[in-house]
Motif scaffolding. Structure first.
Motif, PDB file in Angstrom:
ATOM      1  N   VAL A   8     -59.825 -40.800 -33.639  1.00  0.00           N
ATOM      2  CA  VAL A   8     -59.941 -42.257 -33.656  1.00  0.00           C
ATOM      3  C   VAL A   8     -58.801 -42.818 -34.498  1.00  0.00           C
ATOM      4  O   VAL A   8     -58.769 -42.634 -35.714  1.00  0.00           O
ATOM      5  N   GLY A   9     -57.856 -43.464 -33.842  1.00  0.00           N
ATOM      6  CA  GLY A   9     -56.690 -44.014 -34.524  1.00  0.00           C
ATOM      7  C   GLY A   9     -55.417 -43.353 -34.057  1.00  0.00           C
ATOM      8  O   GLY A   9     -55.323 -42.121 -34.041  1.00  0.00           O
ATOM      9  N   ALA A  10     -54.441 -44.170 -33.664  1.00  0.00           N
ATOM     10  CA  ALA A  10     -53.177 -43.642 -33.137  1.00  0.00           C
ATOM     11  C   ALA A  10     -51.999 -44.066 -34.005  1.00  0.00           C
ATOM     12  O   ALA A  10     -50.935 -44.419 -33.504  1.00  0.00           O
ATOM     13  N   THR A  29     -58.796 -36.151 -27.165  1.00  0.00           N
ATOM     14  CA  THR A  29     -58.713 -37.534 -26.700  1.00  0.00           C
ATOM     15  C   THR A  29     -58.404 -38.413 -27.901  1.00  0.00           C
ATOM     16  O   THR A  29     -58.971 -38.204 -28.986  1.00  0.00           O
ATOM     17  N   VAL A  30     -57.509 -39.384 -27.734  1.00  0.00           N
ATOM     18  CA  VAL A  30     -57.145 -40.295 -28.813  1.00  0.00           C
ATOM     19  C   VAL A  30     -57.603 -41.699 -28.435  1.00  0.00           C
ATOM     20  O   VAL A  30     -57.297 -42.192 -27.338  1.00  0.00           O
ATOM     21  N   LEU A  31     -58.317 -42.341 -29.356  1.00  0.00           N
ATOM     22  CA  LEU A  31     -58.775 -43.718 -29.173  1.00  0.00           C
ATOM     23  C   LEU A  31     -58.062 -44.618 -30.169  1.00  0.00           C
ATOM     24  O   LEU A  31     -57.926 -44.270 -31.349  1.00  0.00           O
ATOM     25  N   GLU A  32     -57.621 -45.782 -29.711  1.00  0.00           N
ATOM     26  CA  GLU A  32     -56.924 -46.724 -30.578  1.00  0.00           C
ATOM     27  C   GLU A  32     -57.443 -48.130 -30.277  1.00  0.00           C
ATOM     28  O   GLU A  32     -57.461 -48.552 -29.120  1.00  0.00           O
ATOM     29  N   ARG A  33     -57.861 -48.844 -31.321  1.00  0.00           N
ATOM     30  CA  ARG A  33     -58.453 -50.171 -31.106  1.00  0.00           C
ATOM     31  C   ARG A  33     -57.426 -51.212 -30.666  1.00  0.00           C
ATOM     32  O   ARG A  33     -57.757 -52.163 -29.976  1.00  0.00           O
ATOM     33  N   ARG A  34     -56.168 -51.048 -31.042  1.00  0.00           N
ATOM     34  CA  ARG A  34     -55.146 -52.011 -30.625  1.00  0.00           C
ATOM     35  C   ARG A  34     -54.784 -51.783 -29.162  1.00  0.00           C
ATOM     36  O   ARG A  34     -54.870 -50.672 -28.651  1.00  0.00           O
ATOM     37  N   THR A  35     -54.337 -52.849 -28.527  1.00  0.00           N
ATOM     38  CA  THR A  35     -53.934 -52.718 -27.133  1.00  0.00           C
ATOM     39  C   THR A  35     -52.508 -52.203 -27.000  1.00  0.00           C
ATOM     40  O   THR A  35     -52.071 -51.841 -25.910  1.00  0.00           O
ATOM     41  N   GLU A  36     -51.777 -52.199 -28.096  1.00  0.00           N
ATOM     42  CA  GLU A  36     -50.462 -51.545 -28.135  1.00  0.00           C
ATOM     43  C   GLU A  36     -50.233 -51.055 -29.557  1.00  0.00           C
ATOM     44  O   GLU A  36     -50.790 -51.600 -30.514  1.00  0.00           O
ATOM     45  N   GLU A  38     -48.613 -50.343 -33.172  1.00  0.00           N
ATOM     46  CA  GLU A  38     -47.792 -51.120 -34.086  1.00  0.00           C
ATOM     47  C   GLU A  38     -46.384 -50.544 -34.134  1.00  0.00           C
ATOM     48  O   GLU A  38     -46.205 -49.335 -34.307  1.00  0.00           O
ATOM     49  N   ARG A  39     -45.392 -51.412 -34.034  1.00  0.00           N
ATOM     50  CA  ARG A  39     -44.024 -50.917 -33.982  1.00  0.00           C
ATOM     51  C   ARG A  39     -43.109 -51.665 -34.947  1.00  0.00           C
ATOM     52  O   ARG A  39     -41.918 -51.790 -34.717  1.00  0.00           O
ATOM     53  N   TYR A  40     -43.688 -52.188 -36.034  1.00  0.00           N
ATOM     54  CA  TYR A  40     -42.826 -52.880 -36.989  1.00  0.00           C
ATOM     55  C   TYR A  40     -41.891 -51.880 -37.655  1.00  0.00           C
ATOM     56  O   TYR A  40     -42.160 -50.691 -37.708  1.00  0.00           O
ATOM     57  N   LEU A 108     -42.886 -42.918 -34.705  1.00  0.00           N
ATOM     58  CA  LEU A 108     -43.944 -43.077 -33.700  1.00  0.00           C
ATOM     59  C   LEU A 108     -43.481 -42.574 -32.340  1.00  0.00           C
ATOM     60  O   LEU A 108     -44.232 -41.893 -31.628  1.00  0.00           O
ATOM     61  N   ASP A 109     -42.259 -42.916 -31.965  1.00  0.00           N
ATOM     62  CA  ASP A 109     -41.735 -42.457 -30.669  1.00  0.00           C
ATOM     63  C   ASP A 109     -41.693 -40.929 -30.598  1.00  0.00           C
ATOM     64  O   ASP A 109     -42.016 -40.342 -29.560  1.00  0.00           O
ATOM     65  N   ALA A 110     -41.285 -40.297 -31.690  1.00  0.00           N
ATOM     66  CA  ALA A 110     -41.215 -38.834 -31.704  1.00  0.00           C
ATOM     67  C   ALA A 110     -42.601 -38.217 -31.537  1.00  0.00           C
ATOM     68  O   ALA A 110     -42.789 -37.255 -30.783  1.00  0.00           O
ATOM     69  N   LEU A 111     -43.586 -38.771 -32.231  1.00  0.00           N
ATOM     70  CA  LEU A 111     -44.945 -38.255 -32.133  1.00  0.00           C
ATOM     71  C   LEU A 111     -45.529 -38.516 -30.746  1.00  0.00           C
ATOM     72  O   LEU A 111     -46.176 -37.641 -30.155  1.00  0.00           O
TER      73      LEU A 111
END
Length: 361
Positions: A8-10, A29-36, A38-40, A108-111
């Motif tokens: 739970v959490g990406a 399985t990975v669940l993430e509450r945001r629809t995209e 975070e990429r700051y 994030l992109d690498a992961l």
């Protein structure tokens, strides 16, 4: 052993854990509450120990493709006087590799690329978890990687431990020029940091009292040594990111739960739970160890489960091993970071600066 897990959490910790478990043969399985995601663009410092963990997760080369070494950084007073050097050279000599800095989107992109390379790990965005019934159904493990306000932590451990404000806010950004000066400048009740992040750009962060607005931020550092005012002038205020400084308090008595104390009416809640990253030990950013501790958690949990004997007893033993390896270490880091924050943001600057001057060069 192998099994089925829901993460739970990406964020950094969740993605790293999913990669580690999948490499160990688990169905994830990975669940993430945001629809995209975070990429700051804040920069993460990656200590050599966390670099080694990323190597074991198969992400080390991708990290180094976009990271820059962090060297020759100082602690300064607002007039620009250097009163100490950050211990980056000692870290490099001891580890045989330097501290690295990388922009959050690159990491994030690498992961994400490493996770997608498996081809069979669902990443379900927009999945808000409020309890354990849904994510735990039919799973051998639930991993709470859902941040300082973790729903997984609350569902299994209750709400005694939670986010605590500390009275300051942080502003962060990236300026479009390359500063020749790196490190931190400590003033009275506030401080300013500058690090490299990629060629031609500078990562910066400023910590000020909570009531300080964006309009007041530049004035808070007017008159400070060059290039602090120029850094702020070179960054579009629309891109500044503000967050309240918080930490998890009190410290958790365990990062894991085997389900032994589940409500008798709910079989779904019997799935063991492990917490990683901010869900387990959210800390102030003063030691620059938030991302590193999340990566080390993911690596330790994956290693423990990879070598565990099959069956529920194997999972429980692996979780206890993970807790032994990570909890005290991570909580010491969190305590140290919080203590350093108090020290850095004090208004008794003369005593503080005199103490800093005594640090080894």
């Amino acid at each position: 052993m192998t099994g089925t897990a829901t993460v739970v959490g990406a964020g950094i910790g969740g993605l790293a854990t999913a990669i580690g478990l999948r490499r160990a043969g688990w169905t994830v399985t990975v669940l993430e509450r945001r629809t995209e995601l975070e990429r700051y663009g804040a920069a993460f410092g990656i200590h050599p120990t966390a670099q080694s963990a990323l190597d074991r997760l198969g992400v080390g080369d991708a990290l180094r493709d976009h990271a820059v070494p962090y060297r020759d950084a100082h602690i300064r007073t607002p007039d620009g006087t250097s009163i100490a050097r950050l211990p980056l050279e000692r870290i490099e000599r001891k580890a045989g590799r330097p501290e690295l800095l990388i922009s959050r989107p690159y990491l994030l992109d690498a992961l994400l690329a490493a996770l997608k390379a498996f081809g069979d790990v669902p990443l379900r965005l927009g999945e808000r978890v409020t309890g354990l019934d849904a994510p735990a159904a039919g799973q051998d493990l639930v991993v709470g990687a859902d941040g300082i306000r973790s729903a997984v932590r609350t569902a299994r451990f209750g709400d005694r431990s939670g986010p605590r404000r500390i009275g300051t806010v942080a502003w962060i950004g990236i300026a479009d020029f390359e500063s020749p000066v790196h490190g931190e400048t400590w003033g009275s009740g506030r401080f300013f940091g500058m690090t490299p992040v990629e060629p031609g750009r500078t990562n910066w962060y400023a910590t000020v009292p909570e009531a300080t607005t964006a309009e007041e931020l530049r004035a808070s550092f007017a008159g400070w040594h060059d290039p602090v005012p120029r850094i702020l002038d070179a960054t579009d205020p629309a891109t500044w990111i503000r967050y309240e400084m918080r930490h998890l308090h009190p410290a958790l008595p365990s990062f894991v739960s085997t389900g032994a104390h589940r409500p008798a009416s709910s079989d779904a809640r019997s799935a063991p739970v492990a917490l990683v990253g901010d869900a387990a030990h959210a800390m102030t950013p003063n030691l620059g160890q938030g991302a590193c501790t999340a990566i080390l958690d993911a690596d330790a949990l994956s290693r423990a489960l990879a070598t565990a004997p099959p069956g529920p007893a194997g999972v429980e033993g692996a979780l206890r091993a993970y807790d032994r390896e990570r909890r005290r270490s991570a909580q010491r880091t969190a305590f140290g970071s919080r203590t350093l924050h108090r020290f850095m943001s004090t208004e008794r600057t003369r005593l503080r600066d005199a103490a800093v001057r005594l640090l080894p060069g």
